[in-house]
Design an enzyme around this catalytic site. Structure first.
Site, PDB file in Angstrom:
ATOM      1  N   ASP A 106       4.925  -1.372   6.122  1.00 34.95           N
ATOM      2  CA  ASP A 106       3.692  -2.033   6.551  1.00 34.95           C
ATOM      3  C   ASP A 106       3.936  -3.379   7.205  1.00 34.95           C
ATOM      4  O   ASP A 106       3.132  -4.301   7.078  1.00 34.95           O
ATOM      5  CB  ASP A 106       2.756  -2.187   5.351  1.00 34.95           C
ATOM      6  CG  ASP A 106       3.373  -3.029   4.233  1.00 34.95           C
ATOM      7  OD1 ASP A 106       4.576  -3.345   4.329  1.00 34.95           O
ATOM      8  OD2 ASP A 106       2.667  -3.371   3.283  1.00 34.95           O
ATOM      9  N   ASP A 129       6.982   0.545   1.918  1.00 33.81           N
ATOM     10  CA  ASP A 129       5.589   0.678   2.344  1.00 33.81           C
ATOM     11  C   ASP A 129       5.449   0.787   3.861  1.00 33.81           C
ATOM     12  O   ASP A 129       4.426   1.229   4.362  1.00 33.81           O
ATOM     13  CB  ASP A 129       4.780  -0.523   1.842  1.00 33.81           C
ATOM     14  CG  ASP A 129       4.919  -0.704   0.328  1.00 33.81           C
ATOM     15  OD1 ASP A 129       4.978   0.319  -0.370  1.00 33.81           O
ATOM     16  OD2 ASP A 129       4.976  -1.853  -0.132  1.00 33.81           O
ATOM     17  N   ARG A 153      11.084   4.299  -5.442  1.00 34.04           N
ATOM     18  CA  ARG A 153      11.798   3.123  -4.917  1.00 34.04           C
ATOM     19  C   ARG A 153      13.299   3.325  -4.885  1.00 34.04           C
ATOM     20  O   ARG A 153      13.996   2.683  -4.103  1.00 34.04           O
ATOM     21  CB  ARG A 153      11.532   1.908  -5.808  1.00 34.04           C
ATOM     22  CG  ARG A 153      10.177   1.330  -5.707  1.00 34.04           C
ATOM     23  CD  ARG A 153      10.199  -0.169  -5.999  1.00 34.04           C
ATOM     24  NE  ARG A 153       8.904  -0.722  -5.711  1.00 34.04           N
ATOM     25  CZ  ARG A 153       8.497  -1.017  -4.479  1.00 34.04           C
ATOM     26  NH1 ARG A 153       9.311  -0.867  -3.459  1.00 34.04           N
ATOM     27  NH2 ARG A 153       7.294  -1.474  -4.265  1.00 34.04           N
ATOM     28  N   GLY A 174      10.301  -6.221  -3.330  1.00 36.27           N
ATOM     29  CA  GLY A 174      10.638  -4.954  -3.986  1.00 36.27           C
ATOM     30  C   GLY A 174      11.902  -4.373  -3.394  1.00 36.27           C
ATOM     31  O   GLY A 174      12.139  -4.482  -2.192  1.00 36.27           O
ATOM     32  N   ARG A 207      -5.267  17.763 -13.203  1.00 39.50           N
ATOM     33  CA  ARG A 207      -4.417  16.747 -13.808  1.00 39.50           C
ATOM     34  C   ARG A 207      -4.123  15.633 -12.809  1.00 39.50           C
ATOM     35  O   ARG A 207      -4.016  15.900 -11.610  1.00 39.50           O
ATOM     36  CB  ARG A 207      -3.049  17.338 -14.226  1.00 39.50           C
ATOM     37  CG  ARG A 207      -3.143  18.560 -15.089  1.00 39.50           C
ATOM     38  CD  ARG A 207      -3.485  18.214 -16.530  1.00 39.50           C
ATOM     39  NE  ARG A 207      -3.795  19.446 -17.255  1.00 39.50           N
ATOM     40  CZ  ARG A 207      -2.953  20.026 -18.114  1.00 39.50           C
ATOM     41  NH1 ARG A 207      -1.782  19.471 -18.365  1.00 39.50           N
ATOM     42  NH2 ARG A 207      -3.291  21.135 -18.732  1.00 39.50           N
ATOM     43  N   ASP A 239       6.994  -8.332   3.757  1.00 41.31           N
ATOM     44  CA  ASP A 239       6.233  -9.406   4.399  1.00 41.31           C
ATOM     45  C   ASP A 239       6.214 -10.673   3.542  1.00 41.31           C
ATOM     46  O   ASP A 239       6.193 -11.775   4.079  1.00 41.31           O
ATOM     47  CB  ASP A 239       4.828  -8.934   4.779  1.00 41.31           C
ATOM     48  CG  ASP A 239       3.982  -8.607   3.570  1.00 41.31           C
ATOM     49  OD1 ASP A 239       4.560  -8.388   2.493  1.00 41.31           O
ATOM     50  OD2 ASP A 239       2.755  -8.572   3.692  1.00 41.31           O
ATOM     51  N   ARG A 242      10.989 -12.230  -7.775  1.00 38.81           N
ATOM     52  CA  ARG A 242       9.919 -13.053  -7.227  1.00 38.81           C
ATOM     53  C   ARG A 242      10.159 -14.490  -7.652  1.00 38.81           C
ATOM     54  O   ARG A 242      10.760 -14.744  -8.682  1.00 38.81           O
ATOM     55  CB  ARG A 242       8.563 -12.579  -7.762  1.00 38.81           C
ATOM     56  CG  ARG A 242       7.985 -11.452  -6.917  1.00 38.81           C
ATOM     57  CD  ARG A 242       6.712 -10.943  -7.536  1.00 38.81           C
ATOM     58  NE  ARG A 242       6.992 -10.374  -8.856  1.00 38.81           N
ATOM     59  CZ  ARG A 242       6.058  -9.842  -9.654  1.00 38.81           C
ATOM     60  NH1 ARG A 242       4.793  -9.837  -9.262  1.00 38.81           N
ATOM     61  NH2 ARG A 242       6.374  -9.327 -10.821  1.00 38.81           N
ATOM     62  N   SER A 243       9.703 -15.436  -6.861  1.00 37.10           N
ATOM     63  CA  SER A 243       9.930 -16.841  -7.210  1.00 37.10           C
ATOM     64  C   SER A 243       8.663 -17.650  -6.969  1.00 37.10           C
ATOM     65  O   SER A 243       8.261 -17.899  -5.839  1.00 37.10           O
ATOM     66  CB  SER A 243      11.072 -17.414  -6.364  1.00 37.10           C
ATOM     67  OG  SER A 243      11.184 -18.803  -6.583  1.00 37.10           O
ATOM     68  N   GLU A 254      -3.991  19.613   0.182  1.00 35.61           N
ATOM     69  CA  GLU A 254      -5.289  20.018   0.683  1.00 35.61           C
ATOM     70  C   GLU A 254      -6.160  18.813   1.034  1.00 35.61           C
ATOM     71  O   GLU A 254      -7.105  18.933   1.822  1.00 35.61           O
ATOM     72  CB  GLU A 254      -5.982  20.924  -0.335  1.00 35.61           C
ATOM     73  CG  GLU A 254      -5.482  22.354  -0.313  1.00 35.61           C
ATOM     74  CD  GLU A 254      -4.164  22.583  -1.051  1.00 35.61           C
ATOM     75  OE1 GLU A 254      -3.624  21.624  -1.631  1.00 35.61           O
ATOM     76  OE2 GLU A 254      -3.668  23.729  -1.051  1.00 35.61           O
ATOM     77  N   MET A 266       3.042   5.707  -3.844  1.00 30.63           N
ATOM     78  CA  MET A 266       3.086   4.276  -3.581  1.00 30.63           C
ATOM     79  C   MET A 266       2.656   3.963  -2.141  1.00 30.63           C
ATOM     80  O   MET A 266       2.264   4.848  -1.390  1.00 30.63           O
ATOM     81  CB  MET A 266       4.485   3.754  -3.847  1.00 30.63           C
ATOM     82  CG  MET A 266       4.777   3.567  -5.324  1.00 30.63           C
ATOM     83  SD  MET A 266       6.364   2.719  -5.539  1.00 30.63           S
ATOM     84  CE  MET A 266       6.225   2.184  -7.251  1.00 30.63           C
ATOM     85  N   GLY A 267       2.780   2.690  -1.790  1.00 31.58           N
ATOM     86  CA  GLY A 267       2.453   2.262  -0.431  1.00 31.58           C
ATOM     87  C   GLY A 267       1.574   1.015  -0.375  1.00 31.58           C
ATOM     88  O   GLY A 267       1.126   0.620   0.688  1.00 31.58           O
ATOM     89  N   ARG A 268       1.298   0.438  -1.539  1.00 33.67           N
ATOM     90  CA  ARG A 268       0.370  -0.707  -1.618  1.00 33.67           C
ATOM     91  C   ARG A 268      -0.892  -0.441  -0.800  1.00 33.67           C
ATOM     92  O   ARG A 268      -1.516   0.601  -0.987  1.00 33.67           O
ATOM     93  CB  ARG A 268       1.082  -1.984  -1.185  1.00 33.67           C
ATOM     94  CG  ARG A 268       2.126  -2.436  -2.224  1.00 33.67           C
ATOM     95  CD  ARG A 268       2.589  -3.836  -1.950  1.00 33.67           C
ATOM     96  NE  ARG A 268       3.087  -3.933  -0.567  1.00 33.67           N
ATOM     97  CZ  ARG A 268       3.462  -5.052   0.016  1.00 33.67           C
ATOM     98  NH1 ARG A 268       3.392  -6.198  -0.643  1.00 33.67           N
ATOM     99  NH2 ARG A 268       3.922  -5.051   1.246  1.00 33.67           N
ATOM    100  N   VAL A 278      27.744  -8.156   6.011  1.00 31.12           N
ATOM    101  CA  VAL A 278      29.019  -8.722   5.550  1.00 31.12           C
ATOM    102  C   VAL A 278      30.163  -8.322   6.488  1.00 31.12           C
ATOM    103  O   VAL A 278      30.940  -9.172   6.948  1.00 31.12           O
ATOM    104  CB  VAL A 278      29.322  -8.274   4.099  1.00 31.12           C
ATOM    105  CG1 VAL A 278      30.745  -8.646   3.692  1.00 31.12           C
ATOM    106  CG2 VAL A 278      28.309  -8.883   3.135  1.00 31.12           C
ATOM    107  N   THR A 294      11.183  -2.443   3.072  1.00 34.58           N
ATOM    108  CA  THR A 294      10.135  -2.119   2.100  1.00 34.58           C
ATOM    109  C   THR A 294       9.702  -0.680   2.327  1.00 34.58           C
ATOM    110  O   THR A 294       9.517  -0.250   3.455  1.00 34.58           O
ATOM    111  CB  THR A 294       8.898  -3.035   2.228  1.00 34.58           C
ATOM    112  OG1 THR A 294       7.795  -2.389   1.570  1.00 34.58           O
ATOM    113  CG2 THR A 294       8.509  -3.281   3.662  1.00 34.58           C
TER     114      THR A 294
END
Lengths: 323, 323, 323, 323
Positions: free
Chosen positions: D130, D128, D256, D11, D247, D103, D72-73, D188, D170-172, D24, D126
């Site tokens: 993590d 996340d 991101r 990501g 809601r 990771d 992705r591959s 809260e 987010m954050g997986r 570079v 990333t």
């Protein structure tokens, strides 16, 4: 028309890139080639001209500044300079021009087209919003939002310290940025070039505020105000109230840059689109403008006149609302 | 402990309100009453003290400035002033203090507690990040982001005009804001008080850039740099390169205000929470600090020493990355 | 007129606080007392009414939401409810009303004033910008800028992954937010309620893009579009191009909040100022509006009609500029 | 080492461009050539590799996303795919690699270097945060600030309507973004994957709040929470309190993108600089990390382990401070 060229000139303004994008894409959609001229009239003289395609303007709509760069050109003020410029355009087979800039740009255009014949259309781009023939020039909306964002931050400190700030904003000899940012930030006073500064009333208000233990927090001053800018105002206040905690701050060039607001992007897109369509329809030597939200055209010679009067009632309102 | 008082002192910094909120809520959660002192030590002397409850701090975590206001106090520098202050605290039955501010705040506390006995805990709050005994003081993260946001905007104009800008940032005699904002904005040179300014290398770089037709765009200068600020740097550059288009801009007080970043809000919350818990555990006359992300305590007398050394490798890195 | 009351009703919109501030300060400047009504018509019925002075509205011009809170009220839709509301106003000696809200607010006002007699003036406040009788309703400018800021961020990911995003924006049954944010972000397609969605042309464009190895990146969909929102569009695209990497994202309530733009603050100030002056001049049962930048008045019964037509040429332009 | 290649994978995260720039420029400063690989491992397999110089990375430090794109591959998960990738690198005479990603990137690297021999260094990128072996991974600071900015806006509406919002961040499977944005916004309640959700205590709190006429306004939920995300939380609350105005909103991909914060730009610069210097010193198959503000190296096989424990005391603190 087979090939048009586009350039930016004068001070940069947010929205110029969005206008360039619109010009390039609209031209190519109509099977017209596009060349970019770098650094305004100076680049025109030097032949700093390159071909553009749709990908040349990818991912620029959201960027401040101008990918075509801009510059002042003393050489273009001479007939010889303008002749060189015209020859370069002929050499690159340019048969139409789109000029994005302020009144200096259109003054230059007026001189140029008095001597040389080439269809051209202008787009007003200057944060000062001081061009006749249009309600709006690109960059103003973004610039005021930037000034407001900065003054909001300054107010945090002003309130924390019961301190007075004299904030100088841009606008050259026009007070639009000062008036609108001042109202939007609840400034207790707004000094604009369009009105003689009544310093006695400022002093009186400070005096009243002191009596009821509240201090005037923010005074917004246009850089072109007759009183002489933030430092002069500060000095004069200290002359009368030597113990007041007062600071002057000049917002400066942050007001020119930054990602354009939606309004600047949309108007830039409309103006760029209209500029090319106007050229293709055979109309030229006009500036695209906005009047009551509609796209209009104004001859170059009218686009260089003075700016519209400021709404003085809004100055009065600003005082009432900040009391 | 039945009642604590909280105050802010020195220059305001983003995150102070979040710290006040944490102090008030943590105290009340532990059945301890809370009083707010307005305008720092001066308000303490004048008895500008009021009771706070959980709703006093509603909806302030996201605001810049300080709802308790802040001020300098000459009177507190005298033993008589400090005696008055102590009597006011006794009168309001305050038996614990939380002080939020910079090194001046802790210097004052040191003098105060040398004469009068009252448990107190400090929280470092200053955008300059120049307090010993902690890796971090509240407001720094927000202030650097504000500076970066401003310099990004200036760079738009710098690039559009091939113009050089000398940007002066805050930090008093510390170069942290300059170093970090300079790296983050890709500044071609960064002048900090911790290092003698080598003007020859600046001139050499400009000279090299001119040769390959690229101009140094942005030089960031700390306000405390030995060379004397943005205007001095600009003047010196013009002395050697009179035809360079160079501007000086002083970011000024926008760097103090604004909504705090998540980091400032979270650290302010942790520090306020820790300050009250530390007092309740019976530890006092310490400043809460952050070391390797962990909350620590440092005696007041150590909190007033000089600031940590700047990482000089990062200055070197900045030059390589902007080349 | 001795005492007016002000309330906000319907969905909150950035600029409502600036309008409240203007109403309160203008009234007090004219020696008229001001009461605030909390939670719209429901608070009116319940008598949730309190006196306000100039400090009640200090430091709110820059805040989103509404300090008077807002709510829907089923009870106000009944004659009994409206009678209770009127009695509360009489009890609090209110002899003038300023109502800030959307078309629901003015529908309610219309019913109310058909039964009870009280001078009232309305101010249009809704991000949807769908009120007849005014070119502009408060909150729209800020909401579009918020949407644009969000979509700019999404585009970063869209481009990094060559991924398509279907972004749903607010606006109820009006496409203004979608149209303007879509153009401003260079969206490849914009789906609005005012135009039947031609899904074939969307599929054709994706197909063309695939052929030349470019993917449509961003499609902006108004929440009220006939096709059914972002998820429906995504599902349909996947039906035809099962291997495309496409995501749907609903911007949601971030579009309602946030600090108002300068434009919303200035127009809110003008409208609030005009509302009180209109009442004092003896005109009532009208909504303040903006037409060609000028303040105008429209009778309540006209303020509830349908929204102005969308400029379809701009949809056409959007496609050309994003190609 | 004569030529290194750099790529981004997984990501996208704010700061990736700043890291590419640093890689570079540092390489070229050390007379090492640099190639860019587009679209991560998939581009490596396909030979989507091009030469970069110092101007390739001009003006990107402030941009979100990644100019090298990412993908992705599936093919890279096979030995055949990795063999193709290695052959492409050999063909382009690459004798060192810098890998920027999460990771998954380092898992891929681990497999690759088990089969093929090539010096490589990783940089954690990333949002996340993590990744084991580093206190920090690029993008986290910016992502939390983006989430906080969005939740601040939502709170305006929450307070205006006394409405409860369940906000999913987010954050997986990591709760860092939720924990930090939740504290920073005064949420809260904060639901994180690292802790079993105690729904009874949530219900109890709502019940208590209702009794004293205050409503829980904001609950922040990590996307990886065991309870199932914002919609599930909302449904469960409505089951017990059917009349509450609640809601759910999913912040989604805005988290991101966007211009990186100063912190992400500075750490990205440091990590990119360190990555090349580490390679040149002959160390490889390590990930650059940050530990107590210092640059460290961790072997790839350790960089793929689980994430560090969340500070549970901060969850407790969050509840106390929002009460």
């Amino acid at each position: 028309m087979k090939k048009i060229a586009v350039m930016t000139s004068g001070g940069d303004a947010p929205g110029m890139n969005a206008a360039i994008r619109a010009v390039v894409r609209t031209a190519i959609y109509n099977n017209v080639q596009v060349a970019g001229i770098r650094r305004g009239y100076q680049g025109m003289i030097e032949g700093d001209i390159f071909n553009m395609d749709t990908t040349s303007v990818s991912n620029i709509i959201q960027r401040g500044g101008t990918i075509l760069k801009t510059a002042r050109s003393k050489e273009f003020m001479t007939p010889e300079g303008r002749k060189k410029a015209f020859e370069q355009l002929k050499k690159h087979e340019v048969d139409g021009l789109v000029l994005i800039g302020g009144d200096g740009t259109f003054k230059g255009a007026h001189a140029f087209f008095g001597e040389h014949s080439l269809p051209a259309v202008g787009i007003p781009g200057t944060i000062d919003n001081d061009i006749a023939g249009t309600d709006y020039s690109l960059g103003f909306d973004t610039a005021v939002n930037t000034a407001v964002d900065a003054i909001d931050k300054i107010r945090d400190t002003a309130e924390a310290h019961d301190r007075m700030f004299i904030v100088e904003v841009m606008g050259r000899d026009a007070g639009y940025i000062a008036l609108n940012s001042g109202i939007a930030c609840g400034a207790e006073d707004i000094l604009v070039p369009e009105k003689d500064t009544d310093f006695k009333s400022i002093l009186k208000r400070i005096s009243n505020d002191k009596r009821r233990k509240k201090l005037v927090n923010i005074i917004v001053v246009a850089e072109g105000d007759d009183f002489g800018g933030a430092e002069a105002v500060k000095a004069k206040i200290l002359e009368h109230f030597p113990r007041i905690d007062v600071r002057a701050t000049i917002l400066g060039h942050i007001q020119r840059g930054g990602s354009p607001s939606y309004f600047d992007r949309v108007q830039a897109s409309r103006m760029g689109y209209a500029a090319v369509n106007t050229l293709l329809k055979g109309t030229s030597q006009v500036m695209i403008g906005l009047e009551n939200q509609q796209i209009i055209c104004t001859p170059f010679e009218n686009a260089i006149k003075e700016h519209a009067p400021l709404d003085m009632d809004m100055l009065e309102m600003a005082k009432i609302l900040s009391s």
